[in-house]
Enzyme design. Structure first.
Site, PDB file in Angstrom:
ATOM      1  N   SER A   1       0.814  -1.218   0.000  1.00 52.19           N
ATOM      2  CA  SER A   1       0.000   0.000   0.000  1.00 52.19           C
ATOM      3  C   SER A   1       0.847   1.268   0.000  1.00 52.19           C
ATOM      4  O   SER A   1       1.591   1.525  -0.936  1.00 52.19           O
ATOM      5  CB  SER A   1      -0.966  -0.046   1.196  1.00 52.19           C
ATOM      6  OG  SER A   1      -1.926   0.967   1.125  1.00 52.19           O
TER       7      SER A   1
ATOM      8  N   ASP B   1      -2.606   6.342  -3.448  1.00 61.57           N
ATOM      9  CA  ASP B   1      -1.454   5.756  -2.780  1.00 61.57           C
ATOM     10  C   ASP B   1      -0.934   4.616  -3.652  1.00 61.57           C
ATOM     11  O   ASP B   1      -1.395   4.425  -4.780  1.00 61.57           O
ATOM     12  CB  ASP B   1      -1.804   5.288  -1.361  1.00 61.57           C
ATOM     13  CG  ASP B   1      -2.760   4.105  -1.345  1.00 61.57           C
ATOM     14  OD1 ASP B   1      -3.451   3.882  -2.359  1.00 61.57           O
ATOM     15  OD2 ASP B   1      -2.824   3.404  -0.321  1.00 61.57           O
TER      16      ASP B   1
ATOM     17  N   ASP C   1      -1.199   1.397  -3.921  1.00 57.02           N
ATOM     18  CA  ASP C   1      -2.072   0.375  -4.514  1.00 57.02           C
ATOM     19  C   ASP C   1      -3.444   0.922  -4.873  1.00 57.02           C
ATOM     20  O   ASP C   1      -4.345   0.167  -5.216  1.00 57.02           O
ATOM     21  CB  ASP C   1      -2.192  -0.842  -3.592  1.00 57.02           C
ATOM     22  CG  ASP C   1      -2.969  -0.560  -2.314  1.00 57.02           C
ATOM     23  OD1 ASP C   1      -2.979   0.602  -1.875  1.00 57.02           O
ATOM     24  OD2 ASP C   1      -3.550  -1.502  -1.746  1.00 57.02           O
TER      25      ASP C   1
ATOM     26  N   ASP D   1      -5.967   2.249  -3.260  1.00 62.66           N
ATOM     27  CA  ASP D   1      -7.210   2.080  -2.497  1.00 62.66           C
ATOM     28  C   ASP D   1      -7.477   3.292  -1.606  1.00 62.66           C
ATOM     29  O   ASP D   1      -8.479   3.345  -0.900  1.00 62.66           O
ATOM     30  CB  ASP D   1      -7.213   0.779  -1.681  1.00 62.66           C
ATOM     31  CG  ASP D   1      -6.179   0.756  -0.566  1.00 62.66           C
ATOM     32  OD1 ASP D   1      -5.334   1.677  -0.499  1.00 62.66           O
ATOM     33  OD2 ASP D   1      -6.201  -0.198   0.243  1.00 62.66           O
TER      34      ASP D   1
END
Length: 443
Positions: free
Chosen positions: A102, A241, A243, A245
């Protein structure tokens, strides 16, 4: 031993459990569990990742373990975490796996699972995988090995899905949008979605090299995006960010619009008001008061999108999120999706014919100060009577005007002291005084 945390398995690459050897065993263990629970003889797993260099190694190890257990694998390549969740459902796979850490630096990585419905894997299945990891990797029948295939148009499928959540009769032709891709998983699909809907897109940090993910960019470092929006005279900025999400927005004046602002917009400015909103214990008190004024129910969950999702499902609501930019709209997606969250705000902008800053006019967050107290050894601050007394006095001082939150970090020996209220100086002084008290009593 349980390897799973609240958001899968995460750590520094090369150190247990984020090693090629463990990923191989994990793939095999997960494959064995899926073979037992799948209604078909050859279970299917969708496997994607972000842009970290170590992702390629972990991908190879995981797919080898899964194939050895008799599982068929669809390789997606670098794609946002919510894209893997969506494609797991769309392809009727038995599970999805994401290789990502992430918003963490490039040297970290992680592995998390989705169920066939594109939701976080149930704890019961995680427990089964943990138990299977205790056994040796043993291949019984080479005739029943699985195969891996690359899904050719994974990007295109996800782009079309994102666009389908935006009203068909709307477009973005009059907007200039700066998109900060964090050199992460959305570097390709992020700008493409907004371009295909008609916007003029200026893409930043969309050239990943495996080591620059989240580096001075993205939703955790939006400073350069703020400058770029003003420089290009853009209508807004969008920061993902690593990834994708999480999402943070920037208005045309370079001001940040965080997760609390986004929830405020979706709850009070959209044509169709949600039945209720789920925030977290970190959600600003100003959001709670604004939603009460708008007659929109609001509840707080623990920090983490897993807990927001749980609260939404328990209340049969669809909209929730965190100040960090994890926004869930369960009528659109099964998990937090940065692109889809941005599209929902853009939908409100178009239907109201308003600029982003106009949608949050009059909504001002209370000053909030967070102090992290690093300890040599973790302690429970509520086990110390003198500290409890100080906390109670602080809460009485803030009653009706603010709040206090003391919580332990789940990943490191840190106590987080958060104070929020309507007076910046009071909040700052109180936060630092309480943090010093925690530090003193822990010594």
């Amino acid at each position: 031993m349980s390897y799973f945390g609240t958001d899968g398995i995460r750590g520094k690459f090369g150190e247990m459990p984020i090693t090629p050897e463990f990923a191989l065993k994990l793939g095999f263990a997960a494959g064995k569990v899926l073979k037992r629970t799948s209604p078909i003889n050859k279970p299917i797993v969708v496997l994607g990742k972000d842009t970290r260099l170590s992702g390629y190694i972990l991908e190879s190890a995981l797919q080898a373990g899964l194939n050895a257990a008799g599982v068929y694998v669809h390789l997606l390549g670098p794609l946002p975490t919510p894209a893997i969740a969506h494609l797991t459902r769309a392809l009727h796979a038995d599970a999805g796996i994401v290789i990502s850490a992430s918003h963490n630096p490039y040297f970290d990585n992680g592995i998390k699972f989705f169920s066939g419905e594109g939701k976080k894997l149930p704890d019961s299945l995680q427990d089964e995988i943990n138990q299977e990891l205790e056994h040796e990797l043993h291949i019984e029948d080479t005739a029943n090995l699985g195969k891996s295939v690359r899904l050719i148009d994974a990007n295109g499928r996800y782009i079309e899905f994102c666009k389908s959540t935006f009203p068909y009769h709307f477009d973005l032709r009059n907007l200039t949008i700066v998109v900060d891709c964090a050199n992460g998983a959305a570097y390709n699909v992020g700008p493409s979605v907004f371009r295909e809907l008609g916007a003029k897109v200026i893409a930043l940090y969309n050239d990943p090299n495996g080591m620059n993910i989240n580096e001075h960019c993205g939703s955790t470092h939006p400073e350069n995006l703020q400058k770029a929006v003003v420089h290009y005279k853009a209508d807004l900025g969008i920061a993902f960010d690593g990834d994708a999400d999480r999402v943070i927005l920037v208005d045309k004046f370079g001001e940040l619009v965080d997760g609390d602002h986004i929830l405020y917009i979706l709850a009070t400015q959209a044509k169709k008001k949600p039945a209720g909103i789920v925030g977290t214990v970190m959600s600003n008190m100003a959001l709670e008061l604004a939603l009460a004024k708008a007659d929109v129910p609001f509840i707080r969950a623990k920090v983490g999108d897993r807990y927001v999702l749980q609260a939404l499902e328990e209340n049969d609501w669809v909209t929730g999120g965190e100040p960090s930019g994890h926004i869930l709209t369960l009528d659109k997606s099964t998990t937090g999706d940065a692109i889809i969250a941005a599209l929902q705000v853009l939908t409100v902008m178009v239907e109201q014919n308003k600029a982003l800053h106009e949608l949050v006019t009059g909504f001002e967050l209370f000053p909030q100060v967070l102090v992290n107290v690093r300890l040599d050894q973790m302690m429970d601050p509520y086990s110390v009577p003198a500290l409890v007394s100080e906390f109670e006095q602080a809460e009485a001082q803030l009653k009706g005007r603010g709040r206090l939150l003391i919580r332990k970090s789940g990943t490191e020996p840190v106590i987080r002291v958060m104070v929020e209220g309507d007076n910046q100086k009071e909040v700052t002084d109180l936060a630092h005084r309480l943090a010093e008290s925690v530090r003193t009593h822990a010594a």
